[in-house]
Design an enzyme around this catalytic site. Structure first.
Site, PDB file in Angstrom:
ATOM      1  N   GLY B  74       0.855  -1.186   0.000  1.00  0.00           N
ATOM      2  CA  GLY B  74       0.000   0.000   0.000  1.00  0.00           C
ATOM      3  C   GLY B  74       0.886   1.229   0.000  1.00  0.00           C
ATOM      4  N   GLU B  97       0.492  -1.392  -4.787  1.00  0.00           N
ATOM      5  CA  GLU B  97      -0.608  -0.465  -4.616  1.00  0.00           C
ATOM      6  C   GLU B  97      -1.789  -0.969  -5.426  1.00  0.00           C
ATOM      7  OE1 GLU B  97      -1.262   2.453  -2.783  1.00  0.00           O
ATOM      8  OE2 GLU B  97      -3.185   2.130  -3.771  1.00  0.00           O
ATOM      9  N   ASN B 130      -3.139  -6.617  -5.752  1.00  0.00           N
ATOM     10  CA  ASN B 130      -3.826  -6.786  -4.477  1.00  0.00           C
ATOM     11  C   ASN B 130      -2.943  -7.649  -3.592  1.00  0.00           C
ATOM     12  OD1 ASN B 130      -5.435  -7.506  -2.330  1.00  0.00           O
ATOM     13  ND2 ASN B 130      -7.274  -7.797  -3.562  1.00  0.00           N
ATOM     14  N   SER B 131      -2.184  -6.994  -2.702  1.00  0.00           N
ATOM     15  CA  SER B 131      -1.209  -7.756  -1.916  1.00  0.00           C
ATOM     16  C   SER B 131      -1.870  -8.689  -0.916  1.00  0.00           C
ATOM     17  CB  SER B 131      -0.245  -6.823  -1.204  1.00  0.00           C
ATOM     18  OG  SER B 131      -0.946  -5.803  -0.566  1.00  0.00           O
ATOM     19  N   LEU B 150       2.259   1.188   6.040  1.00  0.00           N
ATOM     20  CA  LEU B 150       2.145   2.550   6.567  1.00  0.00           C
ATOM     21  C   LEU B 150       0.744   3.096   6.365  1.00  0.00           C
ATOM     22  CD1 LEU B 150       5.148   2.210   6.848  1.00  0.00           C
ATOM     23  CD2 LEU B 150       5.502   4.327   5.638  1.00  0.00           C
ATOM     24  N   ASP B 153      -5.668   1.259   5.547  1.00  0.00           N
ATOM     25  CA  ASP B 153      -7.080   1.573   5.681  1.00  0.00           C
ATOM     26  C   ASP B 153      -7.605   0.963   6.988  1.00  0.00           C
ATOM     27  OD1 ASP B 153      -9.843   1.851   5.417  1.00  0.00           O
ATOM     28  OD2 ASP B 153      -9.741   1.613   3.240  1.00  0.00           O
ATOM     29  N   THR B 228       6.268   9.731   4.306  1.00  0.00           N
ATOM     30  CA  THR B 228       5.133   9.604   3.397  1.00  0.00           C
ATOM     31  C   THR B 228       4.234  10.827   3.442  1.00  0.00           C
ATOM     32  OG1 THR B 228       3.728   8.575   5.055  1.00  0.00           O
ATOM     33  CG2 THR B 228       5.081   7.115   3.702  1.00  0.00           C
ATOM     34  N   GLU B 229       3.487  10.985   2.383  1.00  0.00           N
ATOM     35  CA  GLU B 229       2.556  12.101   2.294  1.00  0.00           C
ATOM     36  C   GLU B 229       1.528  12.013   3.431  1.00  0.00           C
ATOM     37  OE1 GLU B 229       3.652  10.296  -0.084  1.00  0.00           O
ATOM     38  OE2 GLU B 229       4.409  11.637  -1.634  1.00  0.00           O
ATOM     39  N   GLU B 230       1.084  10.780   3.704  1.00  0.00           N
ATOM     40  CA  GLU B 230       0.099  10.556   4.767  1.00  0.00           C
ATOM     41  C   GLU B 230       0.687  10.956   6.118  1.00  0.00           C
ATOM     42  OE1 GLU B 230      -2.933   9.411   3.835  1.00  0.00           O
ATOM     43  OE2 GLU B 230      -3.670   9.668   5.864  1.00  0.00           O
TER      44      GLU B 230
END
Lengths: 286, 253
Positions: B74, B97, B130-131, B150, B153, B228-230
């Site tokens: 992800g 991803e 889809n991991s 990281l 969801d 990360t952006e998140e």
């Protein structure tokens, strides 16, 4: 040492669940060198569960399930036997898996009514009924008959402990414990390796998972030995075959991709692929 | 890469793709049967396609013993991978991803960075997959040395808990692809999810917690919340993060 021939032959009508891609069902029936392929039915409107067949390891009985009915025929006596369950009742919905234990003292049946029933072959009474949260798609019994495993339609494999099982015991309420899962995939078949080391589970997403079956399975089966990857469609059936001069049994798998494949489960290697030319629904050794 | 200069989706000054042209919803249904190619087995995964610098051709793959060692599950917009790439220039790493557009963005970002920094960023790549369903198709037994989860969801509703990327069952598969001594890094800004992930890892017989001391010494740990952006968004909003970093151990007999 007796050759551990798998005692059950499974007949599927087609993929267990493929509502999006209805497959054309094979209309041929062939017998060749120990591989038995089953006839499919052309009529899809009445979705009847396929009839299943299991043969007692010492040829004492033949068990057939037709829908929710479990029919037993005594081969030695030459007559049919009625199964009894006065407390929990008989199966109420389609039976999806039946299996004799290696020592022939038990038969396990399970299916869409979310019940796993364990029958004693002496009196054909149901000694134990285990309740599953979901519909059951496959069952397997360890060679020592201490554990019964079953898979539900969510891809979870459960284990029931029978080590304190006794035929004379009054009905005992057994609880199942989840031990592993295939993520969001229906498990089509479960099989123990003849040496009891591994539990093999195969799913409709073409995966075969070889898991180390622990001495204490109630805490879960977390150690994956290998994945046997190569099939391109749902895996429908598994069977172990012993080769002379080879001390480890090899795994045979059949799939909707029209191949039968041979695997070494300890390292997941694909040893051979046989193009069969039609969907493989069942494998067994004669 | 001349086309990037004229491509309106790319910034003229940096040559990098602009996020606003790769918008995607934050969520993607991990249960749906999407149609993207999945390798039949790890040996069928084309490493030459992703890391041309390290492999002479597809035919060389069987000779080379080089394998992917880090996987960012992800990976989102690729922030962590980009940072890790220069920190571990000789290690092959991949991002996985589910979202199509986001994967495209990461792909373009890596390609652009490879052009503007010759010799660098050759060890990082991304794949749309889809991991939760296909990890064993990409990695062999005990192949990876690091796995990253990281800000996954949270799937708040109880009935959706089974869609969480960290679960007792999926940890079996992550333990399978991680080598003994390998490390799994998780971080989230949702406290309940943080508790959940920690409980799952704590309860799994093939993972053990890493001591605070070791965490201090690991340069990767600091990147979890900053790279990360998140993570940067959480820091901007003054939020708290909850991490669980565990080591893969051999199962006790």
């Amino acid at each position: 040492m007796t050759d551990p021939t798998p005692s059950s032959v499974r007949a599927f009508k087609g993929p267990i669940s493929e509502p999006k891609n209805p497959k054309k069902l094979p209309c041929l029936s062939q017998m060749s060198d120990g591989i038995l392929m089953e006839e499919g039915e052309g009529n899809r409107e009445t979705e009847v569960a396929p009839a299943l067949l299991a043969v007692h390891p010492f040829d004492k009985f033949v068990a057939v399930s037709v829908g929710a009915e479990l029919r037993i025929f005594d081969l030695q006596g030459g007559y049919s036997v009625l199964v009894k369950d006065d407390s929990a009742g008989l199966h109420k919905d389609s039976i999806r898996a039946i299996r004799f234990s290696a020592h022939g003292k038990l038969l396990v049946s399970a299916g869409d009514d979310k019940l796993v029933k364990i029958w004693t072959t002496d009196s054909w009474c149901c000694t134990t009924t285990v309740y599953s949260e979901k519909r059951v798609s496959a069952v397997a019994i360890t060679n020592d008959s201490h554990f019964v495993c079953f898979a539900d339609k969510f891809g979870v494999v459960w284990v029931v402990d029978l080590t304190d099982y006794s035929e004379n015991q009054a009905l005992v309420n057994k609880k199942a414990v989840p031990i592993l899962a295939h993520y969001c995939s229906i498990i089509t078949t479960l099989e123990f390796s003849p040496d009891g080391r591994f539990l093999i589970s195969a799913d409709r997403d073409s995966k075969i998972r070889v898991t180390v079956f622990p001495k204490k399975p109630l805490v879960g089966a977390h150690e994956i030995q290998r994945f046997c990857l190569g099939h391109t469609e749902f895996v429908s059936c598994l069977a172990f075959v012993s080769i002379p001069d080879c001390h480890e049994a090899l795994l045979v798998s059949g799939s909707g991709d029209s191949t039968v494949r041979l695997w070494d489960v300890t390292d997941g290697t694909l040893l051979d692929t046989c193009e069969v030319g039609t969907e493989v629904l069942a494998v067994d050794l004669i | 890469m001349l086309e990037n200069e004229a491509n309106p989706n790319f910034s003229k000054s940096t040559g990098l793709p602009r996020k606003r042209f790769y918008r995607a919803r934050a969520h993607s249904n991990p249960l749906s049967d999407s149609h993207f190619p999945v390798p039949l087995s790890p040996s069928d995964f084309d490493l030459f396609l992703h890391y041309p610098h390290f492999f002479e051709s597809s035919g060389q793959l069987s000779i080379s013993s080089r394998k992917i060692e880090f996987a960012d599950i992800g990976c989102g917009f690729g922030g962590l991978l980009i940072s890790l790439s220069t920190l571990f220039p000789e290690t092959l790493m991949i991002g996985m991803e589910l979202r199509d557009k986001v994967t495209e963005y990461v792909k373009e970002r890596i390609l652009a960075l490879r052009v503007s920094n010759p010799g660098q960023y050759q060890n990082v790549s991304v794949v749309r997959t889809n991991s939760m369903k296909y990890i064993p198709n990409y990695f062999g037994k005990e192949q990876l040395s690091k796995m990253f989860f990281l800000f996954p969801d949270p799937h708040f509703k109880e009935k959706n808990h089974r869609r969480r990327v960290i679960s007792p069952y999926l940890l079996d598969e992550y333990a399978y692809v991680l080598r003994v001594g390998g490390i799994i890094y998780t971080i989230t800004d949702v406290e309940e999810l943080g508790e959940w992930m920690k409980t799952c890892l704590e309860g799994h017989p093939m993972f053990e917690a890493i001591t605070e001391e070791e965490l201090e010494k690991d340069p990767v740990v600091k990147l979890l919340s900053s790279a990360t952006e998140e993570g940067q968004k959480v820091a901007r909003n003054g939020g708290q993060t909850f991490q669980a970093v565990y080591r893969r151990i051999a199962p006790s007999l």
